[in-house]
Write an enzyme that holds these catalytic residues in place. Structure first.
Site, mmCIF file in Angstrom:
data_model
loop_
_atom_site.group_PDB
_atom_site.id
_atom_site.type_symbol
_atom_site.label_atom_id
_atom_site.label_comp_id
_atom_site.label_asym_id
_atom_site.label_seq_id
_atom_site.Cartn_x
_atom_site.Cartn_y
_atom_site.Cartn_z
ATOM 1 N N HIS A 39 0.827 -1.207 0.000
ATOM 2 C CA HIS A 39 0.000 0.000 0.000
ATOM 3 C C HIS A 39 0.867 1.266 0.000
ATOM 4 O O HIS A 39 1.640 1.496 0.931
ATOM 5 C CB HIS A 39 -0.869 -0.035 1.264
ATOM 6 C CG HIS A 39 -1.832 1.086 1.381
ATOM 7 N ND1 HIS A 39 -1.828 1.970 2.438
ATOM 8 C CD2 HIS A 39 -2.858 1.463 0.581
ATOM 9 C CE1 HIS A 39 -2.818 2.828 2.297
ATOM 10 N NE2 HIS A 39 -3.460 2.550 1.173
ATOM 11 N N ARG A 40 0.761 2.051 -1.027
ATOM 12 C CA ARG A 40 1.601 3.250 -1.222
ATOM 13 C C ARG A 40 3.080 2.852 -1.194
ATOM 14 O O ARG A 40 3.936 3.634 -0.769
ATOM 15 C CB ARG A 40 1.317 4.320 -0.163
ATOM 16 C CG ARG A 40 -0.165 4.619 0.023
ATOM 17 C CD ARG A 40 -0.440 5.683 1.065
ATOM 18 N NE ARG A 40 -1.840 5.702 1.458
ATOM 19 C CZ ARG A 40 -2.358 6.440 2.423
ATOM 20 N NH1 ARG A 40 -1.584 7.259 3.091
ATOM 21 N NH2 ARG A 40 -3.653 6.380 2.716
ATOM 22 N N GLU A 96 0.270 -0.829 -4.584
ATOM 23 C CA GLU A 96 -0.890 0.045 -4.732
ATOM 24 C C GLU A 96 -0.325 1.449 -4.688
ATOM 25 O O GLU A 96 0.585 1.735 -3.892
ATOM 26 C CB GLU A 96 -1.877 -0.175 -3.570
ATOM 27 C CG GLU A 96 -3.184 0.616 -3.692
ATOM 28 C CD GLU A 96 -3.195 1.978 -3.043
ATOM 29 O OE1 GLU A 96 -4.184 2.692 -3.160
ATOM 30 O OE2 GLU A 96 -2.179 2.373 -2.409
ATOM 31 N N ASP A 124 -1.371 5.909 -5.546
ATOM 32 C CA ASP A 124 -2.446 6.889 -5.755
ATOM 33 C C ASP A 124 -2.001 7.940 -6.767
ATOM 34 O O ASP A 124 -0.864 8.403 -6.713
ATOM 35 C CB ASP A 124 -2.757 7.596 -4.432
ATOM 36 C CG ASP A 124 -3.016 6.609 -3.313
ATOM 37 O OD1 ASP A 124 -4.078 5.979 -3.316
ATOM 38 O OD2 ASP A 124 -2.132 6.457 -2.437
ATOM 39 N N HIS A 149 -0.872 10.674 -2.445
ATOM 40 C CA HIS A 149 -2.186 10.284 -1.931
ATOM 41 C C HIS A 149 -3.161 11.445 -1.770
ATOM 42 O O HIS A 149 -4.312 11.370 -2.192
ATOM 43 C CB HIS A 149 -2.034 9.574 -0.583
ATOM 44 C CG HIS A 149 -3.337 9.174 0.027
ATOM 45 N ND1 HIS A 149 -4.071 10.015 0.851
ATOM 46 C CD2 HIS A 149 -4.078 8.045 -0.098
ATOM 47 C CE1 HIS A 149 -5.184 9.407 1.207
ATOM 48 N NE2 HIS A 149 -5.216 8.205 0.646
ATOM 49 N N GLU A 173 -4.658 3.657 -8.162
ATOM 50 C CA GLU A 173 -5.904 4.236 -7.643
ATOM 51 C C GLU A 173 -6.060 5.662 -8.160
ATOM 52 O O GLU A 173 -5.216 6.524 -7.888
ATOM 53 C CB GLU A 173 -5.907 4.220 -6.099
ATOM 54 C CG GLU A 173 -7.215 4.786 -5.578
ATOM 55 C CD GLU A 173 -7.269 4.968 -4.073
ATOM 56 O OE1 GLU A 173 -6.449 4.403 -3.326
ATOM 57 O OE2 GLU A 173 -8.169 5.729 -3.647
ATOM 58 N N LYS A 228 -7.330 9.120 -7.898
ATOM 59 C CA LYS A 228 -7.823 9.973 -6.810
ATOM 60 C C LYS A 228 -8.637 11.126 -7.396
ATOM 61 O O LYS A 228 -8.251 12.294 -7.288
ATOM 62 C CB LYS A 228 -6.632 10.511 -6.011
ATOM 63 C CG LYS A 228 -6.040 9.493 -5.060
ATOM 64 C CD LYS A 228 -6.973 9.250 -3.886
ATOM 65 C CE LYS A 228 -6.383 8.301 -2.860
ATOM 66 N NZ LYS A 228 -7.400 7.655 -2.040
ATOM 67 N N ASP A 259 0.470 -1.931 4.367
ATOM 68 C CA ASP A 259 1.607 -1.000 4.497
ATOM 69 C C ASP A 259 2.902 -1.752 4.764
ATOM 70 O O ASP A 259 3.978 -1.192 4.593
ATOM 71 C CB ASP A 259 1.379 -0.057 5.691
ATOM 72 C CG ASP A 259 0.281 0.957 5.438
ATOM 73 O OD1 ASP A 259 0.085 1.347 4.277
ATOM 74 O OD2 ASP A 259 -0.383 1.369 6.428
HETATM 75 O O1 G3P Z 1 -6.559 1.410 -2.684
HETATM 76 C C1 G3P Z 1 -6.733 1.045 -1.361
HETATM 77 C C2 G3P Z 1 -6.581 2.203 -0.429
HETATM 78 O O2 G3P Z 1 -5.408 2.884 -0.766
HETATM 79 C C3 G3P Z 1 -7.750 3.150 -0.469
HETATM 80 O O3 G3P Z 1 -7.653 4.176 0.464
HETATM 81 O O4 G3P Z 1 -7.102 6.422 1.240
HETATM 82 O O5 G3P Z 1 -5.370 4.651 1.365
HETATM 83 O O6 G3P Z 1 -6.023 5.599 -0.827
HETATM 84 P P1 G3P Z 1 -6.494 5.247 0.553
HETATM 85 MG MG MG Z 2 -4.886 4.360 -2.182
#
Ligand code: G3P
Ligand code: MG
Length: 243
Positions: free
Chosen positions: A7-8, A34, A36, A49, A109, A111, A229
């Site tokens: 994640h990120r 993942e 953003d 993000h 993702e 945004k 994460d």
């Molecule tokens: O894509 C999963 C997750 O990243 C969604 O929420 O706010 O962390 O981008 P957020």
């Molecule tokens: Mg995300």
């Protein structure tokens, strides 16, 4: 096997959404990332993000008010000041160029829920196609109109709706928009939802799974992927369960 998507990037240990965090995620054994995407004033896709640069850089203000050149002057190390050198906000182009030399899958993702970025879908798709990465990319968003738009432009690229709350029979919803999977908050992915979705041929990739008990549960139920994460911790737990 449940895939581990960082994640990120490896956001638990490195500045989120930087090339450093993506490279370290790969080293830690993640099968995917993942990230953003937001858009600059001059229409460049950048990996960050928040709509604002304040939390993750030494700058202030909205991403959309910066040109790419201006954004590239910021330091994205934020809470990792101990790192020896400045980390820059990467462009999506820079990340995909690096990614194309790896075997990683990548969840992009979009945004574009809070700010509507005109033309973002086309730009992302053109870039994915230019790097010939269509079969390794999943486009997700909380803005489901946006992912359907992406699907209509590029049916060869997988889409997945993000769900912050539980839906009634989310696999039916996913099928209705031609998504092969969905990305729920982990609380919206109890075992029975995961099982019913998988039985219907719909993949489930919950976010952001950092708790040991939840990682264990989702590995045990054979979830398609988890977004975390901490890919190193997830690897350890997955290995323990599969032993
Ligand atoms: O894509 C999963 C997750 O990243 C969604 O929420 O706010 O962390 O981008 P957020
Ligand atoms: Mg995300």
């Amino acid at each position: 096997m449940t895939l581990i998507l960082a994640h990120r990037g490896y956001a638990a240990e490195y500045p989120e959404n930087t090339l450093l965090a993506f490279k370290e995620a790969e080293k830690a054994g993640a099968e995917g990332l993942e990230l953003d995407v937001q858009m600059t004033r001059d229409g460049e896709l950048v990996v960050i993000h928040d709509e604002k640069v304040d939390r993750t850089t030494d700058g202030t203000g909205l991403v959309k008010d910066y040109s790419l050149k201006e954004l590239k002057k910021l330091d994205a190390r934020f809470k990792f000041e101990a790192l020896p050198k400045k980390e820059l906000i990467p462009t999506l182009d820079e990340v995909l160029e690096w990614l194309s030399g790896t075997k990683l899958v990548c969840n992009i993702e979009l945004k574009n829920s809070i700010i509507t970025y005109e033309g973002m879908e086309e730009k992302v798709i053109n870039m994915v196609r230019a790097y010939d990465l269509s079969d390794r990319i999943i486009i997700s968003s909380f803005n489901h109109y946006s992912i359907v738009h992406s699907y209509l432009l590029a049916p060869e690229i997988e889409i997945a709706p993000l769900l912050s709350e539980g839906l009634y029979m989310p696999w039916i919803y996913a099928q209705s928009i031609k998504a092969k999977g969905f990305h729920p908050h982990w609380r919206a992915a109890p075992d029975q939802i995961v099982r019913a979705s998988l039985e219907s041929g719909i993949e489930v990739r919950p976010y952001t799974v950092n708790k040991e008990t939840e990682l264990e549960r989702l590995f045990k139920v054979d979830c398609s992927a988890i977004i975390t994460d901490d890919p190193a911790k997830a690897r350890r737990i997955r290995e323990k369960i599969n032993r």
